[in-house]
Design a protein around this motif. Structure first.
Motif, short mmCIF file in Angstrom:
data_model
loop_
_atom_site.label_atom_id
_atom_site.label_comp_id
_atom_site.label_asym_id
_atom_site.label_seq_id
_atom_site.Cartn_x
_atom_site.Cartn_y
_atom_site.Cartn_z
N ARG A 106 0.85 -1.18 0.00
CA ARG A 106 0.00 0.00 0.00
C ARG A 106 0.89 1.24 0.00
NH1 ARG A 106 -3.12 1.32 5.50
NH2 ARG A 106 -3.76 3.01 4.15
N ALA A 107 0.35 2.33 -0.46
CA ALA A 107 1.03 3.63 -0.40
C ALA A 107 0.00 4.63 0.08
CB ALA A 107 1.58 4.01 -1.77
N CYS A 108 0.47 5.84 0.47
CA CYS A 108 -0.45 6.76 1.16
C CYS A 108 -1.50 7.37 0.23
CB CYS A 108 0.33 7.84 1.91
SG CYS A 108 0.89 9.22 0.88
N GLY A 109 -1.13 7.55 -1.06
CA GLY A 109 -2.09 8.14 -2.00
C GLY A 109 -2.20 9.65 -1.93
N ARG A 110 -1.42 10.29 -1.03
CA ARG A 110 -1.57 11.74 -0.84
C ARG A 110 -0.27 12.51 -0.99
NH1 ARG A 110 -4.50 9.31 3.04
NH2 ARG A 110 -2.73 9.38 4.45
N CYS A 111 0.88 11.84 -0.93
CA CYS A 111 2.16 12.57 -0.93
C CYS A 111 2.55 12.98 -2.36
CB CYS A 111 3.25 11.72 -0.30
SG CYS A 111 3.76 10.30 -1.31
N GLU A 112 3.62 13.75 -2.49
CA GLU A 112 4.02 14.23 -3.82
C GLU A 112 4.35 13.07 -4.75
OE1 GLU A 112 8.22 15.90 -2.32
OE2 GLU A 112 8.15 15.68 -4.48
N HIS A 113 4.91 11.98 -4.19
CA HIS A 113 5.27 10.83 -5.03
C HIS A 113 4.01 10.12 -5.53
CE1 HIS A 113 9.25 11.65 -3.59
NE2 HIS A 113 8.88 11.45 -2.33
N CYS A 114 3.10 9.85 -4.60
CA CYS A 114 1.85 9.19 -4.99
C CYS A 114 1.09 10.03 -6.02
CB CYS A 114 0.97 8.95 -3.77
SG CYS A 114 1.55 7.59 -2.72
N LEU A 115 1.08 11.33 -5.81
CA LEU A 115 0.28 12.20 -6.68
C LEU A 115 0.93 12.45 -8.04
CD1 LEU A 115 -1.06 14.77 -4.06
CD2 LEU A 115 -2.31 12.90 -5.13
N SER A 116 2.23 12.13 -8.14
CA SER A 116 2.91 12.39 -9.42
C SER A 116 3.22 11.09 -10.17
CB SER A 116 4.18 13.20 -9.19
OG SER A 116 5.05 12.51 -8.31
N GLY A 117 2.54 10.02 -9.82
CA GLY A 117 2.74 8.77 -10.56
C GLY A 117 3.95 7.98 -10.09
N TRP A 118 4.49 8.33 -8.91
CA TRP A 118 5.64 7.61 -8.37
C TRP A 118 5.31 7.02 -7.00
CZ3 TRP A 118 9.82 6.10 -10.89
CH2 TRP A 118 10.08 6.70 -12.13
N GLU A 119 4.18 6.31 -6.94
CA GLU A 119 3.76 5.71 -5.67
C GLU A 119 4.81 4.75 -5.12
OE1 GLU A 119 0.17 4.23 -7.27
OE2 GLU A 119 0.97 2.28 -7.86
N THR A 120 5.67 4.23 -6.01
CA THR A 120 6.73 3.31 -5.56
C THR A 120 7.77 4.03 -4.69
OG1 THR A 120 7.77 3.76 -7.68
CG2 THR A 120 6.56 1.69 -7.47
N LEU A 121 7.75 5.38 -4.69
CA LEU A 121 8.69 6.13 -3.86
C LEU A 121 8.03 6.67 -2.59
CD1 LEU A 121 10.63 8.16 -6.61
CD2 LEU A 121 11.13 5.89 -5.67
N CYS A 122 6.76 6.36 -2.39
CA CYS A 122 6.02 6.85 -1.22
C CYS A 122 6.75 6.47 0.07
CB CYS A 122 4.60 6.25 -1.21
SG CYS A 122 3.65 6.71 0.23
N GLU A 123 6.94 7.44 0.95
CA GLU A 123 7.66 7.15 2.20
C GLU A 123 6.78 6.45 3.23
OE1 GLU A 123 10.77 9.64 3.51
OE2 GLU A 123 10.54 11.02 1.83
N GLN A 124 5.48 6.45 2.99
CA GLN A 124 4.56 5.78 3.92
C GLN A 124 4.21 4.37 3.44
OE1 GLN A 124 3.74 7.56 6.65
NE2 GLN A 124 5.00 9.18 5.75
N GLN A 125 4.86 3.89 2.39
CA GLN A 125 4.45 2.59 1.82
C GLN A 125 4.70 1.44 2.80
OE1 GLN A 125 7.32 0.85 -1.33
NE2 GLN A 125 7.82 3.03 -1.27
#
Ligand SMILES: [Zn+2]
Ligand SMILES: [Zn+2]
Length: 340
Positions: free
Chosen positions: A90-109
């Motif tokens: 899972r990823a947070c869906g709200r951070c800059e990474h999730c919002l820019s198509g880089w959910e794989t870099l989400c720090e909350q994953q």
């Protein structure tokens, strides 16, 4: 249900009976049919990396099976539907990474088989929004390696921006490399396959490699340079020296994409050559849900071939030893005995 559990880093996994996990809100329970063995699972079980999981835990991030129970609020999946549960649990869906198509870099994953229990079990939980539907006609045993090995190499080629007629070097033709090679061919590239075993070089030839480089006797950098140099090199062999070898074979403007994760690995990057030749060194980690959807779409269309061997989950410790000895041609997939 049975699960293979890590109780202590480096100790053999223990097969034990556990109660069926109950899906919480937004989760589903999956009856696992097939579960691939990725090298990352071994690093997890050995506690090799700076960020470690917390034992006891169940490894595995290539679990594929049928949805058995829906948690509260899950409306887009149905019971009986086949899904894959990848590393990106899972990823947070709200951070800059999730919002820019880089959910794989989400720090909350949360990572499957690392930050939560994974697929080395008859049943597992998945966050419904990150469980990837597997298209009809794709077997769970083929879907399993695609869930990490497939999406990871597919993404690495996207990150490299591979275009038709380019020369792409694939360093390491195993569970990941045999798929990387096929994605590079689909992208229209010429492929140089690099390995150190006859069996894997033969596999590369069967899959359409244009150039075979035997790193036991060939100077990888020189051979690539003799062909003009690689536009992109995908480093999949778990050996820092192999990263340096392909880096030295890049053409001007070429890109080294680092994918394999040798424990405590570092490489020397010559500053002079990197500056003068305008080369890049890029890290690439797994892929997004959209990348995995595309990987499954290509496979369902008959564009890729997955090499795998099945084993019972009870053989988990022997299977890990086989992978560590480099004796496995492609990918080991545990057959949980529930899929047929
Ligand atoms: Zn993996
Ligand atoms: Zn995020």
């Amino acid at each position: 249900m049975k699960a293979a559990v890590v109780h202590a880093f480096g100790a053999p996994l223990v097969i034990e009976d556990r109660p069926d996990p109950e899906p919480g809100p937004g989760q589903v329970r999956v009856r696992v049919e097939a579960s691939g063995l990725c090298h990352t699972d071994i690093h997890a079980a050995h506690g090799d990396w700076p960020v470690r999981p917390n034992p006891p835990f169940v490894p595995g991030h290539e679990g594929v099976g049928l949805v058995e129970k829906l948690g509260e609020g899950v409306t887009h999946l149905s019971v009986g539907q086949r899904v894959a549960v990848p590393w990106l649990g899972r990823a947070c869906g709200r951070c800059e990474h999730c919002l820019s198509g880089w959910e794989t870099l989400c720090e909350q994953q949360v990572n499957t088989g690392y930050g939560c229990d994974g697929g080395y079990a008859e049943k597992m939980l998945a966050w419904a929004d990150f469980a990837q539907p597997v298209p009809d006609g794709v077997s769970p045993f083929e879907a399993a390696p695609l869930t990490c090995a497939g999406v990871t190499t597919y993404k690495a080629l996207k990150v490299a921006g591979v275009r038709p007629a380019q020369l792409v070097a694939i360093s390491g033709i195993g569970g990941l490399g045999h798929l990387a090679l096929q994605y590079a061919k689909i992208a229209g590239a010429q492929v140089a396959a690099i390995d150190v075993t006859d069996e894997k070089l033969e596999l590369a030839a069967e899959l359409g490699a244009d150039l075979l480089i035997d790193a036991r006797k060939d100077d990888v950098g020189k051979v690539l340079k003799a062909h003009g140099g690689a536009h992109a090199a995908i480093a999949l062999a778990v050996n820092p020296a192999a990263f340096e070898a392909v880096n030295s074979g890049l053409r001007r403007g070429g890109k080294l994409v680092m994918v394999a994760l040798p424990a405590h690995g570092t490489i020397q990057v010559p500053i002079f050559d990197t500056v003068l030749n305008g080369t890049s060194v890029i890290g690439s980690i797994v892929g997004t849900r959209q990348d995995l959807a595309e990987v499954f779409q290509l496979h369902a269309a008959g564009r890729t071939k997955v090499e795998y061997e099945t084993r019972p989950l009870a053989s988990v410790n022997d299977s890990i030893d086989e992978v560590l000895r480099g004796q496995v041609k492609a990918r080991i997939v545990f057959d949980l005995g529930t899929g047929r």
